[in-house]
Design an enzyme around this catalytic site. Structure first.
Site, short mmCIF file in Angstrom:
data_model
loop_
_atom_site.label_atom_id
_atom_site.label_comp_id
_atom_site.label_asym_id
_atom_site.label_seq_id
_atom_site.Cartn_x
_atom_site.Cartn_y
_atom_site.Cartn_z
N GLU A 13 -9.68 -0.67 -1.75
CA GLU A 13 -9.34 0.73 -1.42
C GLU A 13 -9.43 1.60 -2.68
OE1 GLU A 13 -5.66 -0.22 0.55
OE2 GLU A 13 -6.84 -1.16 2.13
N GLU A 34 -10.98 -10.53 -1.10
CA GLU A 34 -10.63 -9.72 0.06
C GLU A 34 -11.90 -9.10 0.64
OE1 GLU A 34 -6.25 -8.40 0.02
OE2 GLU A 34 -7.40 -6.88 -1.00
N SER A 58 -6.33 -9.32 6.89
CA SER A 58 -5.79 -9.69 8.19
C SER A 58 -5.11 -11.06 8.21
CB SER A 58 -6.88 -9.60 9.27
OG SER A 58 -7.34 -8.26 9.37
N LYS A 72 0.86 -1.20 0.00
CA LYS A 72 0.00 0.00 0.00
C LYS A 72 0.89 1.25 0.00
CE LYS A 72 -3.57 -2.80 2.02
NZ LYS A 72 -4.77 -2.94 2.83
N GLY A 86 -1.44 -7.32 3.59
CA GLY A 86 -1.12 -5.91 3.81
C GLY A 86 -0.16 -5.76 4.97
P1 13P Z 1 -4.30 -6.46 5.71
O1 13P Z 1 -3.47 -7.72 5.57
O2 13P Z 1 -3.52 -5.34 6.35
O3 13P Z 1 -5.62 -6.72 6.34
O4 13P Z 1 -4.59 -5.94 4.21
C1 13P Z 1 -5.09 -6.81 3.28
C2 13P Z 1 -5.04 -6.19 1.93
O5 13P Z 1 -5.76 -5.24 1.65
C3 13P Z 1 -4.10 -6.74 0.94
O6 13P Z 1 -4.35 -6.26 -0.32
#
Ligand code: 13P
Length: 254
Positions: free
Chosen positions: A97, A167, A213, A11, A234
């Site tokens: 996102e 996701e 997560s 990200k 993430g």
């Molecule tokens: P997290 O692993 O921080 O929950 O994020 C997942 C994600 O959006 C991967 O693209």
């Protein structure tokens, strides 16, 4: 057999210097891994230096987005060819996102997928429902709409240039991971949908990652499910130690 693919979506984190710090550690820690495909997706500016550093290793580089036009007056955008030249072999598209904050539609994502795969890159195409949609039991409808919209017009051959990622929006960055049953149910739903839209062989070959997560302590449980073929990570991908543990997850017979 589908080869598991673990991808880190960084990200908007890591300067170039920080990115290089992280991959220095990863390259060393993961050099013996061959049974898992490993991908890191840094922010645009770090792609080229990270690729230069990882060249020749078992860690591949991806981008988090790209535009569908080849070139021209599109201020601030980056094309698939530019990403390829910088060393990318994967591009994440349709992340929630991007859908949420940048109003990306399925039709728009569809054009980006086309651009990415026509450059010979692999598209990681994300789908997933919000908490409200899950609570109203609308997830099937939501995923079906996202998937049919994103995949519209592609041949089975083109589908083989894609990885799908489920996701659930409610699990992203919240620490609330989907249970293995919930995730497997959706992954199976997606694979069955691909059977209907294409054919059994295409669906059987397609890899579907779970994201939301994923952490070192839940990755093996999720990966033990028959239709879960990897993880899109993430937060836990931002540190060498936890990403290494994710990649080296304990494999159970499926
Ligand atoms: P997290 O692993 O921080 O929950 O994020 C997942 C994600 O959006 C991967 O693209």
């Amino acid at each position: 057999m589908r080869k598991p693919v673990i991808a880190g979506n960084w990200k908007m984190n890591k300067t170039v210097a920080e990115a290089l710090e992280l991959v220095k550690d990863l390259r060393f820690k993961l050099e013996n891994v061959s049974e898992v495909e490993i991908v890191v997706c840094p922010p645009f500016l770090a792609i080229q230096p990270v690729y230069q550093f990882l060249k020749g290793s078992n860690i591949k580089v991806g981008a988090q987005n790209c535009y569908f036009e080849k070139k021209g007056a599109f201020t601030g955008e980056v094309s698939a060819a530019m990403l390829k030249e910088a060393g990318c072999s994967y591009v994440i598209l349709g992340h929630s996102e991007r859908r949420q904050y940048f109003k990306e539609t399925n039709e728009f994502i569809n054009k980006k997928i086309k651009a990415v795969i026509s450059e010979g890159l692999l598209a990681i195409v994300c789908v997933g429902e919000t908490l409200e949609e899950r609570e109203k039991n609308l997830w099937q409808e939501v995923i079906r709409t996202q998937l049919t919209g994103c995949l519209k017009g592609f041949t089975a051959e083109e589908i083989s240039k894609m990885i799908l990622a489920y996701e659930p929006v409610w699990a992203i960055g919240t620490g609330k991971v989907a249970s293995k049953e919930q995730a497997q149910e959706v992954h199976k739903f997606i694979r069955d949908l691909v059977v209907k839209l294409y054919d059994k062989n295409t669906a059987e070959a397609l890899r579907i990652q779970y994201g939301g997560s994923v952490k070192p302590d839940n990755v093996s449980i999720l990966m033990g499910e028959p239709d879960i073929d990897g993880a899109l990570v993430g937060g836990a991908a931002l540190e060498a130690e936890s990403f290494m543990k994710l990649v080296k997850f304990e494999r159970k017979a499926k």
